[in-house]
Design an enzyme around this catalytic site. Structure first.
Site, PDB file in Angstrom:
ATOM      1  N   VAL A 103       0.824  -1.203   0.000  1.00  0.00           N
ATOM      2  CA  VAL A 103       0.000   0.000   0.000  1.00  0.00           C
ATOM      3  C   VAL A 103       0.865   1.263   0.000  1.00  0.00           C
ATOM      4  O   VAL A 103       0.358   2.369   0.049  1.00  0.00           O
ATOM      5  CB  VAL A 103      -0.990  -0.009   1.192  1.00  0.00           C
ATOM      6  CG1 VAL A 103      -2.002  -1.137   1.030  1.00  0.00           C
ATOM      7  CG2 VAL A 103      -0.268  -0.142   2.537  1.00  0.00           C
ATOM      8  N   HIS A 119      -4.212  -4.338  -2.931  1.00  0.00           N
ATOM      9  CA  HIS A 119      -4.721  -4.092  -1.580  1.00  0.00           C
ATOM     10  C   HIS A 119      -4.872  -2.602  -1.287  1.00  0.00           C
ATOM     11  O   HIS A 119      -4.887  -2.203  -0.123  1.00  0.00           O
ATOM     12  CB  HIS A 119      -3.817  -4.777  -0.540  1.00  0.00           C
ATOM     13  CG  HIS A 119      -3.877  -6.277  -0.590  1.00  0.00           C
ATOM     14  ND1 HIS A 119      -2.917  -7.103  -0.041  1.00  0.00           N
ATOM     15  CD2 HIS A 119      -4.816  -7.114  -1.128  1.00  0.00           C
ATOM     16  CE1 HIS A 119      -3.247  -8.377  -0.248  1.00  0.00           C
ATOM     17  NE2 HIS A 119      -4.384  -8.403  -0.909  1.00  0.00           N
ATOM     18  N   CYS A 153     -16.170  12.957   6.932  1.00  0.00           N
ATOM     19  CA  CYS A 153     -16.453  13.136   5.513  1.00  0.00           C
ATOM     20  C   CYS A 153     -17.149  14.478   5.285  1.00  0.00           C
ATOM     21  O   CYS A 153     -18.117  14.801   5.985  1.00  0.00           O
ATOM     22  CB  CYS A 153     -17.350  11.980   5.056  1.00  0.00           C
ATOM     23  SG  CYS A 153     -18.063  12.188   3.427  1.00  0.00           S
ATOM     24  N   GLY A 193       9.317 -11.217  -2.140  1.00  0.00           N
ATOM     25  CA  GLY A 193       9.043 -10.687  -0.804  1.00  0.00           C
ATOM     26  C   GLY A 193       7.610 -10.812  -0.349  1.00  0.00           C
ATOM     27  O   GLY A 193       7.097  -9.903   0.302  1.00  0.00           O
ATOM     28  N   SER A 195       4.850 -13.556   1.704  1.00  0.00           N
ATOM     29  CA  SER A 195       4.732 -14.810   2.455  1.00  0.00           C
ATOM     30  C   SER A 195       3.820 -15.796   1.733  1.00  0.00           C
ATOM     31  O   SER A 195       3.806 -16.981   2.076  1.00  0.00           O
ATOM     32  CB  SER A 195       4.187 -14.525   3.857  1.00  0.00           C
ATOM     33  OG  SER A 195       2.931 -13.886   3.757  1.00  0.00           O
ATOM     34  N   PRO A 220      14.187 -14.370   1.334  1.00  0.00           N
ATOM     35  CA  PRO A 220      15.226 -14.970   2.190  1.00  0.00           C
ATOM     36  C   PRO A 220      14.703 -16.151   2.996  1.00  0.00           C
ATOM     37  O   PRO A 220      15.493 -16.929   3.537  1.00  0.00           O
ATOM     38  CB  PRO A 220      15.632 -13.822   3.127  1.00  0.00           C
ATOM     39  CG  PRO A 220      14.519 -12.846   3.081  1.00  0.00           C
ATOM     40  CD  PRO A 220      13.802 -13.020   1.784  1.00  0.00           C
ATOM     41  N   ALA A 237      15.530  -8.806  -1.609  1.00  0.00           N
ATOM     42  CA  ALA A 237      15.193  -8.138  -2.871  1.00  0.00           C
ATOM     43  C   ALA A 237      16.299  -7.173  -3.314  1.00  0.00           C
ATOM     44  O   ALA A 237      16.672  -7.141  -4.488  1.00  0.00           O
ATOM     45  CB  ALA A 237      13.875  -7.391  -2.708  1.00  0.00           C
TER      46      ALA A 237
HETATM   47  C1  BJW Z   1      11.818 -10.262   2.209  1.00  0.00           C
HETATM   48  C2  BJW Z   1      12.687  -9.340   2.740  1.00  0.00           C
HETATM   49  C3  BJW Z   1      13.578  -8.755   1.856  1.00  0.00           C
HETATM   50  C4  BJW Z   1      11.444  -9.985   4.340  1.00  0.00           C
HETATM   51  N1  BJW Z   1      13.567  -9.103   0.565  1.00  0.00           N
HETATM   52  N2  BJW Z   1      11.809 -10.595   0.929  1.00  0.00           N
HETATM   53  C5  BJW Z   1      -8.472 -18.869   1.040  1.00  0.00           C
HETATM   54  C6  BJW Z   1      -7.944 -19.663   2.057  1.00  0.00           C
HETATM   55  C7  BJW Z   1      -7.876 -19.187   3.375  1.00  0.00           C
HETATM   56  C8  BJW Z   1      -8.303 -17.915   3.702  1.00  0.00           C
HETATM   57  C9  BJW Z   1      -8.825 -17.131   2.706  1.00  0.00           C
HETATM   58  C10 BJW Z   1      -8.904 -17.619   1.402  1.00  0.00           C
HETATM   59  N3  BJW Z   1      -9.446 -16.638   0.641  1.00  0.00           N
HETATM   60  C11 BJW Z   1      -9.677 -15.563   1.422  1.00  0.00           C
HETATM   61  C12 BJW Z   1      -9.311 -15.830   2.685  1.00  0.00           C
HETATM   62  C13 BJW Z   1      -9.418 -14.899   3.862  1.00  0.00           C
HETATM   63  C14 BJW Z   1      -8.325 -13.851   3.894  1.00  0.00           C
HETATM   64  C15 BJW Z   1      -6.977 -14.565   3.958  1.00  0.00           C
HETATM   65  O1  BJW Z   1      -6.245 -14.684   3.004  1.00  0.00           O
HETATM   66  N4  BJW Z   1      -6.603 -14.998   5.151  1.00  0.00           N
HETATM   67  C16 BJW Z   1      -5.327 -15.691   5.351  1.00  0.00           C
HETATM   68  C17 BJW Z   1      -4.510 -14.947   6.416  1.00  0.00           C
HETATM   69  C18 BJW Z   1      -5.587 -17.108   5.702  1.00  0.00           C
HETATM   70  N5  BJW Z   1      -8.401 -12.966   2.731  1.00  0.00           N
HETATM   71  C19 BJW Z   1      -9.193 -11.913   2.722  1.00  0.00           C
HETATM   72  O2  BJW Z   1      -9.896 -11.635   3.678  1.00  0.00           O
HETATM   73  C20 BJW Z   1      -9.225 -11.070   1.458  1.00  0.00           C
HETATM   74  N6  BJW Z   1     -10.569 -10.807   1.091  1.00  0.00           N
HETATM   75  C21 BJW Z   1     -11.372 -11.748   0.612  1.00  0.00           C
HETATM   76  O3  BJW Z   1     -11.000 -12.855   0.348  1.00  0.00           O
HETATM   77  O4  BJW Z   1     -12.650 -11.296   0.409  1.00  0.00           O
HETATM   78  C22 BJW Z   1     -13.650 -12.221  -0.021  1.00  0.00           C
HETATM   79  C23 BJW Z   1     -14.877 -11.402  -0.306  1.00  0.00           C
HETATM   80  C24 BJW Z   1     -15.455 -11.507  -1.570  1.00  0.00           C
HETATM   81  C25 BJW Z   1     -16.608 -10.740  -1.838  1.00  0.00           C
HETATM   82  C26 BJW Z   1     -17.131  -9.885  -0.873  1.00  0.00           C
HETATM   83  C27 BJW Z   1     -16.541  -9.776   0.357  1.00  0.00           C
HETATM   84  C28 BJW Z   1     -15.392 -10.546   0.654  1.00  0.00           C
HETATM   85  C29 BJW Z   1      -8.621  -9.695   1.705  1.00  0.00           C
HETATM   86  C30 BJW Z   1      -7.182  -9.735   2.045  1.00  0.00           C
HETATM   87  C31 BJW Z   1      -6.688  -8.315   2.330  1.00  0.00           C
HETATM   88  C32 BJW Z   1      -5.287  -8.313   2.890  1.00  0.00           C
HETATM   89  N7  BJW Z   1      -4.996  -7.014   3.367  1.00  0.00           N
HETATM   90  C33 BJW Z   1      -3.688  -6.757   3.959  1.00  0.00           C
HETATM   91  C34 BJW Z   1      -3.749  -5.374   4.658  1.00  0.00           C
HETATM   92  C35 BJW Z   1      -3.697  -4.261   3.619  1.00  0.00           C
HETATM   93  C36 BJW Z   1      -3.672  -2.917   4.251  1.00  0.00           C
HETATM   94  C37 BJW Z   1      -2.442  -2.711   5.097  1.00  0.00           C
HETATM   95  O5  BJW Z   1      -1.290  -2.772   4.609  1.00  0.00           O
HETATM   96  O6  BJW Z   1      -2.629  -2.478   6.298  1.00  0.00           O
HETATM   97  O7  BJW Z   1      -2.679  -6.779   2.974  1.00  0.00           O
HETATM   98  S1  BJW Z   1      -3.151  -8.018   5.104  1.00  0.00           S
HETATM   99  C38 BJW Z   1      -1.459  -7.984   4.668  1.00  0.00           C
HETATM  100  O8  BJW Z   1      -1.071  -9.228   4.040  1.00  0.00           O
HETATM  101  C39 BJW Z   1      -1.348  -6.909   3.572  1.00  0.00           C
HETATM  102  C40 BJW Z   1      -0.367  -7.528   2.627  1.00  0.00           C
HETATM  103  O9  BJW Z   1      -0.503  -6.932   1.349  1.00  0.00           O
HETATM  104  C41 BJW Z   1      -0.771  -8.986   2.663  1.00  0.00           C
HETATM  105  C42 BJW Z   1       0.289  -9.933   2.204  1.00  0.00           C
HETATM  106  O10 BJW Z   1       1.417  -9.861   3.018  1.00  0.00           O
HETATM  107  P1  BJW Z   1       2.858  -9.956   2.355  1.00  0.00           P
HETATM  108  O11 BJW Z   1       3.036  -8.813   1.445  1.00  0.00           O
HETATM  109  O12 BJW Z   1       3.067 -11.313   1.819  1.00  0.00           O
HETATM  110  O13 BJW Z   1       3.790  -9.651   3.611  1.00  0.00           O
HETATM  111  P2  BJW Z   1       4.213 -10.595   4.801  1.00  0.00           P
HETATM  112  O14 BJW Z   1       4.616  -9.691   5.919  1.00  0.00           O
HETATM  113  O15 BJW Z   1       3.191 -11.621   5.091  1.00  0.00           O
HETATM  114  O16 BJW Z   1       5.501 -11.368   4.268  1.00  0.00           O
HETATM  115  C43 BJW Z   1       6.688 -10.681   4.000  1.00  0.00           C
HETATM  116  C44 BJW Z   1       7.616 -11.611   3.246  1.00  0.00           C
HETATM  117  O17 BJW Z   1       8.766 -10.883   2.854  1.00  0.00           O
HETATM  118  C45 BJW Z   1       8.110 -12.800   4.078  1.00  0.00           C
HETATM  119  O18 BJW Z   1       7.989 -13.997   3.311  1.00  0.00           O
HETATM  120  C46 BJW Z   1       9.587 -12.484   4.310  1.00  0.00           C
HETATM  121  O19 BJW Z   1      10.426 -13.634   4.370  1.00  0.00           O
HETATM  122  C47 BJW Z   1       9.913 -11.663   3.105  1.00  0.00           C
HETATM  123  N8  BJW Z   1      11.008 -10.711   3.275  1.00  0.00           N
HETATM  124  N9  BJW Z   1      12.432  -9.229   4.113  1.00  0.00           N
HETATM  125  C48 BJW Z   1      12.676 -10.051   0.156  1.00  0.00           C
HETATM  126  N10 BJW Z   1      14.480  -7.849   2.313  1.00  0.00           N
HETATM  127 ZN    ZN Z   2     -19.407  10.216   3.498  1.00  0.00          ZN
END
Ligand code: BJW
Ligand code: ZN
Length: 252
Positions: A103, A119, A153, A193, A195, A220, A237
């Site tokens: 974001v 996101h 708002c 990068g 998970s 990593p 990265a």
């Molecule tokens: C390095 C490094 C370096 C470190 N170099 N690498 C199917 C199965 C199970 C559950 C679900 C499913 N489908 C949906 C779900 C539910 C849920 C979900 O996925 N839950 C799981 C936790 C199980 N999903 C949702 O709720 C989604 N919505 C949905 O499905 O809606 C359905 C619907 C349909 C119609 C109407 C209504 C509903 C929405 C998901 C939204 C996620 N939002 C967030 C917050 C965004 C705002 C904010 O930033 O605050 O997005 S959560 C958070 O996770 C954020 C990230 O974009 C996202 C992914 O995380 P990311 O980027 O992978 O980061 P990390 O921290 O997890 O990992 C970092 C990685 O970097 C690690 O691997 C490190 O090793 C590595 N690293 N240093 C390279 N230097």
């Molecule tokens: Zn409003």
């Protein structure tokens, strides 16, 4: 140093490339990932618990304060060599689509032209009641963070919320459709990068592999995407990506 030769060959030979990024690509710019422990005022919370509509409803000042602190941090930090390498891939391989879960706007700052934000963004607040757009603040936040009441708002008086996708909310339709389409059409997908735990975004590399793309992972740490990736480049990265770009398109 990681051997990038096979990955470089696949990348340089690809007609269509997708770059799929997560929080790890911004880590070396100083933006904490979602798996990192929170610090300061947010220490006793975890990011997953704050990134929900329920958390905003229960304690809007806490959640708005956290997002304003993150917005302020995102304005202070700079893109790192990982973001710059992604922009370089776009220049070398013109049919590249960048898809990010992040974001922040570090891809744009590094020169990526039109990254798809799955996101949302820290810079597009909207009304939680009527969805009308709100003006993003430019105000810096204190280093340790603070609780902050969300603005109201101008149209309906409802609370303003961050323009991001929380758990349980649907991803924006057009970006998600474009991302899935790009995944089905690419020859190489580079996943960097992330998970690979949060859906539906985590399915993007899986879809690409199913449609015949070579998936290359830069991380990593091991992830569930290790199984999908034909080539795993264990490293950060900012170290691996510049080496990969240099090996794919050696400077003449
Ligand atoms: C390095 C490094 C370096 C470190 N170099 N690498 C199917 C199965 C199970 C559950 C679900 C499913 N489908 C949906 C779900 C539910 C849920 C979900 O996925 N839950 C799981 C936790 C199980 N999903 C949702 O709720 C989604 N919505 C949905 O499905 O809606 C359905 C619907 C349909 C119609 C109407 C209504 C509903 C929405 C998901 C939204 C996620 N939002 C967030 C917050 C965004 C705002 C904010 O930033 O605050 O997005 S959560 C958070 O996770 C954020 C990230 O974009 C996202 C992914 O995380 P990311 O980027 O992978 O980061 P990390 O921290 O997890 O990992 C970092 C990685 O970097 C690690 O691997 C490190 O090793 C590595 N690293 N240093 C390279 N230097
Ligand atoms: Zn409003």
């Amino acid at each position: 140093m990681v051997d990038v030769r096979d990955a470089a060959k696949a990348l340089a030979g690809a007609g269509r490339v997708v770059v799929f990024t997560g929080a790890g690509i911004s880590a070396e710019s100083g933006v904490p990932t979602f798996r990192d422990a929170l610090t300061g005022l947010w220490e006793r919370f975890d990011a997953q618990a704050l990134a929900t509509p329920q958390a905003f409803e229960d304690d809007p000042d806490l959640v708005w304060g956290w997002y304003e602190w993150r917005r302020s941090l995102a304005l202070r930090v700079r893109p790192n060599p990982g973001h710059e390498a992604v922009a370089a891939i776009e220049r070398h391989a013109p049919h590249t689509v960048v898809i990010t879960q992040n974001v922040d706007d570090l891809h744009e700052q590094a020169g990526s032209t039109a990254p798809i934000h799955l996101h949302g963004s820290l810079f597009t607040p909207r009304c939680a009641a009527c969805s009308g757009p709100a003006e993003p603040s430019r105000q810096p936040e204190p280093e340790e963070g603070r609780r902050l009441a969300p603005p109201r708002c101008g149209h309906c008086g409802g609370p303003v919320r961050p323009g991001v996708v929380w758990f349980g909310e649907a991803l924006p339709v057009e970006p998600l459709e474009s991302a899935v389409q790009a995944a089905t059409e690419c020859d190489v997908l580079l996943t960097i990068g992330t998970s690979g735990l949060v859906y539906p975004a985590a399915d993007i590399p899986v879809v690409a592999a199913r449609f015949g793309a070579t998936v290359i992972q830069v991380n990593p740490q091991p992830t569930p995407l290790d199984e999908v990736a034909a080539i795993n480049l264990p490293g950060t990265a900012a170290t691996v990506l510049p080496a990969l770009v240099e090996a794919a398109w050696p400077p003449s």
